[in-house]
Design a protein around this motif. Structure first.
Motif, PDB file in Angstrom:
ATOM      1  N   GLN A 157     -55.581-148.898 -54.339  1.00  0.00           N
ATOM      2  CA  GLN A 157     -54.146-148.582 -54.411  1.00  0.00           C
ATOM      3  C   GLN A 157     -53.798-147.949 -55.755  1.00  0.00           C
ATOM      4  O   GLN A 157     -53.068-146.968 -55.828  1.00  0.00           O
ATOM      5  N   ALA A 195     -48.129-151.183 -52.239  1.00  0.00           N
ATOM      6  CA  ALA A 195     -48.471-151.672 -53.578  1.00  0.00           C
ATOM      7  C   ALA A 195     -47.170-151.990 -54.292  1.00  0.00           C
ATOM      8  O   ALA A 195     -46.260-151.168 -54.361  1.00  0.00           O
ATOM      9  N   THR A 227     -50.478-154.099 -61.249  1.00  0.00           N
ATOM     10  CA  THR A 227     -50.597-152.687 -60.867  1.00  0.00           C
ATOM     11  C   THR A 227     -49.821-151.791 -61.834  1.00  0.00           C
ATOM     12  O   THR A 227     -50.324-150.755 -62.278  1.00  0.00           O
ATOM     13  N   HIS A 264     -56.835-153.587 -54.887  1.00  0.00           N
ATOM     14  CA  HIS A 264     -56.030-153.255 -56.069  1.00  0.00           C
ATOM     15  C   HIS A 264     -56.420-151.886 -56.621  1.00  0.00           C
ATOM     16  O   HIS A 264     -55.559-151.045 -56.886  1.00  0.00           O
TER      17      HIS A 264
END
Ligand code: ARG
Length: 587
Positions: free
Chosen positions: A356, A311, A323, A353
Motif C-alpha cells: 500500500q 490504507a 503509513t 503495509h
C-alpha cells in the motif's frame, strides 16, 4: 574483473545476428557432467523468431568464438548451450583473481546509492528475537552492496513515537523504581508499560490519565518531552550495546518522530490531490481501479468477492499513523540521498503495509517513484523446536542480549572441550566468534521467506551447513600455513595455479563463482545464496584436502596446491564477512 556468466553473455551476443534487447541468461549447470555453464539463448531467440531452438542453437554455436575460454560447447535438451571451461583458462583466471582485492566481484559501471532500512526496533522495549532477522539480513545486504562498490545509507527507523508513550509516561511518573531503572533501563520501562497497559484495561481512569499524558506529549509539554527524550536515550544505549556486539552499524538513526512535523502536510497534500478521501471521519486511500484486483493492494477478497481495503493515513481521532510516517520518510529519503534503491527489511506480516505504501507513493509522487527501486525484503518467523513461535520456557519473548549470551556460553563449552590446552581468554574469544557466527548463519542460511526452527544443537554443530563448519574449513587452511611457517619455510605465493586433479578443478571453479554469487544477492536480496555458496566451497575444499595432499605433496604440485588453499581461505573469509560473520584463527 567481469564474471564468467557476463563474459559468456558477451560472446553470445556477438554470435547472434540481431541481439539488441535480447535477455540472455547464463547460469551454472546443475550437474557438472554436462558442463560448467548453461545458456537458454537459443530458446529465447527461437520464441522471438518462431524457429526451432535446436537449429538456432547450432547456428549460434557455429558463430560462437569461445575457444580461448572453453574446451567444449554442446547443445543439450530442448536447445540449451552447455559450456565447459578449459583448464588453462581457469588456471589463468585464478591467477588473475589472486591479485584482485575484490576476489572477482566486478566494480559497477556506475555506483548506485542504496538506503537500507533495517533493524528498526521500538523504543522503551528490549530488542528481542523478532529483531534478529531484520538486523542480520539488513546488515548483510549493506555489507554486500558496499563491497560491490555502491554507496549505502544504513537507516535505523526506530519506533520512537506512538500511543505507547502515554502509558510509559504515566508509569514513569507514578510507578518508576529508580534503582531498577539504573540496573536495566529497558526492563524497567518494559515493566512500566506492561503494568500500566494491564491497569488501563481494568480502570478507565488510568486509561484516561495515560491518554492525557500522550496528548500533553504531542502538544509539546516540556516535562513530557524531556522524559520522552530520556526514554529514547536509555533505549538507544542498549540498542547500541547489542549492535556493537554484533558488529552492526548505522549511518543514520532517523526514527518515526523525526517526521512528525511533516505528517500534516502529507495528509493535506494527499487530500488536495484527491488521493486520500474522508471515510467515517478518517482519511483513507482507496483503489484507483487501475490494476487487476489480484494486484491491487487496496482491495481484499472475501466470500462475497472483492471489497475495499483502504490504507489509512489519518485516524478519526486526528492522529497520523505508520503509513503516513512512512510516506513522509520515503519523500525525505528520496530528497536527501537521491537513492537508486530503498530496501525495507521487516517481517512478512508487513507485506500489505508496504504494498500500500508503494502504491500510495506512486500516485502521490509519480516522478520520484519512477526514480527509485523500492523493495520490501520480508522474512518469516523463528520457531521453537516445538514448531511454535520461539519463546523462553516461561513463555516470554527471548531477549536478544540473553540469546547472544547463551550462544557464547554454549560455544565456550564446546571450544573448551575441544581445546582444553588453550587459555581461558583465548577460548572466550573463539567462543564469541563461533557463538555469534552460529546464530547469524542459522538465520541467514535458510530462504528468508520461510520460517525456521531455532536449534542450538544444530547451529553449533561442526558438521553440516553451519557457521562452525565453515569457520572450521577456514581454520584448517590457516593451520596448513601455520605448519608451513613452523617448519621454517617461508611462503611467498605467486606460483602458477594447476588444476590437474578433478578435486582441484572442482575447487578452483567454486572459488571463481564468488563474484557472480555476490552480484546475484545484490539483485534479489537473498543472502542465503551466498551462505549456501560458501558451504559448497567449504565442501569442495574438504574434498580437495582429502584427495590431494598439500604439505606432503610432491615438489612439482605443492606450490600450486598452496595457492589453491590460499585463495579458498580468502574467499571463505570475505564471504563470511559479507554475512557479518567473523573467523577465528583456531578453534
Ligand atoms: N519499528 C517497526 C517494527 O518494529 C519496523 C519499522 C520498519 N521500517 C519502516 N520504514 N516501516 O515493526
Amino acid at each position: 574483473m567481469e564474471t564468467i556468466p557476463s563474459l559468456l553473455v558477451q560472446r553470445l551476443h556477438a554470435a547472434v545476428e540481431d541481439s539488441a534487447g535480447l535477455e540472455v541468461q547464463v547460469v551454472p549447470t546443475a550437474d557438472s557432467r554436462f558442463g560448467d555453464y548453461q545458456s537458454n539463448v537459443a530458446m529465447v531467440l527461437a520464441k522471438r523468431l518462431k524457429l526451432n531452438p535446436r537449429v538456432l542453437a547450432q547456428q549460434i554455436m557455429d558463430r560462437l568464438r569461445v575457444a580461448d575460454l572453453c574446451s567444449g560447447v554442446e547443445i543439450a535438451g530442448a536447445g540449451f548451450l552447455n559450456f565447459r571451461l578449459s583448464k588453462e583458462w581457469l588456471e589463468s583466471r585464478l591467477c588473475e583473481l589472486r591479485s584482485d582485492d575484490h576476489l572477482g566481484v566486478p566494480r559497477p559501471e556506475r555506483s548506485r546509492t542504496l538506503v537500507i532500512d533495517f533493524s528498526s526496533p521500538n523504543v522503551a522495549k528490549p530488542m528481542h528475537v523478532g529483531h534478529i532477522r531484520s538486523t542480520f539480513l539488513g546488515d548483510s545486504l549493506s555489507r554486500i552492496a558496499e563491497y560491490s562498490g555502491h554507496r549505502v545509507v544504513r537507516d535505523n527507523h526506530i519506533g520512537d513515537w506512538g500511543t505507547q508513550f502515554g502509558m510509559l509516561l504515566f508509569g514513569w511518573k507514578n510507578l518508576l523504581e529508580r534503582e531498577a531503572l539504573e540496573a536495566d533501563a529497558l526492563s524497567e520501562m518494559e515493566r512500566l508499560y506492561k503494568t500500566v497497559s494491564a491497569r488501563c484495561k481494568e480502570d478507565p481512569a488510568i486509561l484516561e490519565a495515560a491518554r492525557s499524558e500522550l496528548v500533553k506529549l504531542q502538544s509539546g509539554d516540556a516535562e513530557n518531552l524531556a522524559l520522552w527524550r530520556e526514554m529514547i536515550r536509555l533505549s538507544q544505549g542498549q540498542f547500541d550495546s547489542v549492535y556493537g556486539r554484533l558488529g552492526v552499524r548505522f549511518d543514520v538513526t532517523l526514527g518515526e518522530s523525526f517526521y512528525n512535523d511533516q505528517l500534516r502536510v502529507v495528509v493535506e497534500d494527499l487530500a488536495r490531490q484527491g488521493i486520500a478521501q474522508e471515510s467515517d471521519g478518517a482519511m483513507c486511500v482507496f483503489s484507483d481501479g487501475k490494476h487487476a484486483p489480484e494486484q491491487d493492494p487496496f482491495l481484499i477478497k472475501d466470500k462475497d468477492g472483492w471489497r475495499p481495503n483502504p490504507a489509512l493515513v489519518l485516524k478519526s481521532d486526528g492522529a497520523a499513523n505508520y503509513t503516513t510516517t512512512d510516506l513522509a520518510t520515503l519523500q525525505y529519503r528520496i530528497g536527501e540521498w537521491r537513492p537508486d534503491e530503498i530496501i525495507y527489511v521487516t517481517d512478512g506480516r508487513q507485506q500489505l503495509h508496504f504494498r500500500q505504501l508503494f502504491a500510495v507513493f506512486a500516485r502521490w509522487q509519480p516522478e520520484a517513484f519512477q526514480s527509485v527501486r523500492l523493495a520490501h525484503v520480508w522474512f518469516g518467523a523463528i520457531l521453537g523446536e516445538d514448531g511454535k513461535p520461539f519463546k523462553t520456557r516461561s513463555g516470554e519473548t527471548v531477549r536478544l542480549s540473553d540469546l547472544l549470551d547463551e550462544a557464547e556460553e554454549r560455544a565456550f563449552s564446546i571450544v573448551s572441550a575441544k581445546n582444553p590446552e588453550l587459555g581461558e581468554g583465548e577460548r572466550r574469544e573463539i567462543a564469541r566468534i563461533i557463538g555469534l557466527g552460529a546464530v547469524k548463519y542459522a538465520d541467514l542460511q535458510p530462504n528468508r521467506q520461510g520460517d525456521y526452527v531455532f536449534s542450538w544443537d544444530k547451529m553449533l554443530s561442526f558438521q553440516g551447513n553451519t557457521a562452525p563448519y565453515l569457520q572450521n574449513a577456514y581454520v584448517r587452511i590457516r593451520s596448513i600455513f601455520r605448519k608451513l611457517k613452523e617448519s621454517g619455510e617461508t611462503w611467498k605465493g605467486g606460483a602458477p595455479m594447476a588444476l590437474d586433479q578433478p578435486a582441484e578443478e572442482a575447487l578452483g571453479k567454486k572459488v571463481l563463482q564468488f563474484g557472480e554469487v555476490v552480484l546475484q544477492v545484490l539483485a534479489d536480496h537473498r543472502p542465503n545464496t551466498l551462505a549456501n555458496y560458501l558451504y559448497e566451497l567449504a565442501n569442495a575444499f574438504h574434498s580437495f584436502y582429502e584427495a590431494c595432499p598439500v604439505l606432503k605433496a610432491e615438489a612439482a604440485v605443492r606450490p600450486g596446491r598452496l595457492e589453491l588453499c590460499d585463495i579458498s581461505q580468502r574467499v571463505l573469509k570475505s564471504g563470511l564477512e559479507l554475512l557479518g560473520i567473523e573467523v577465528p584463527e583456531r578453534m
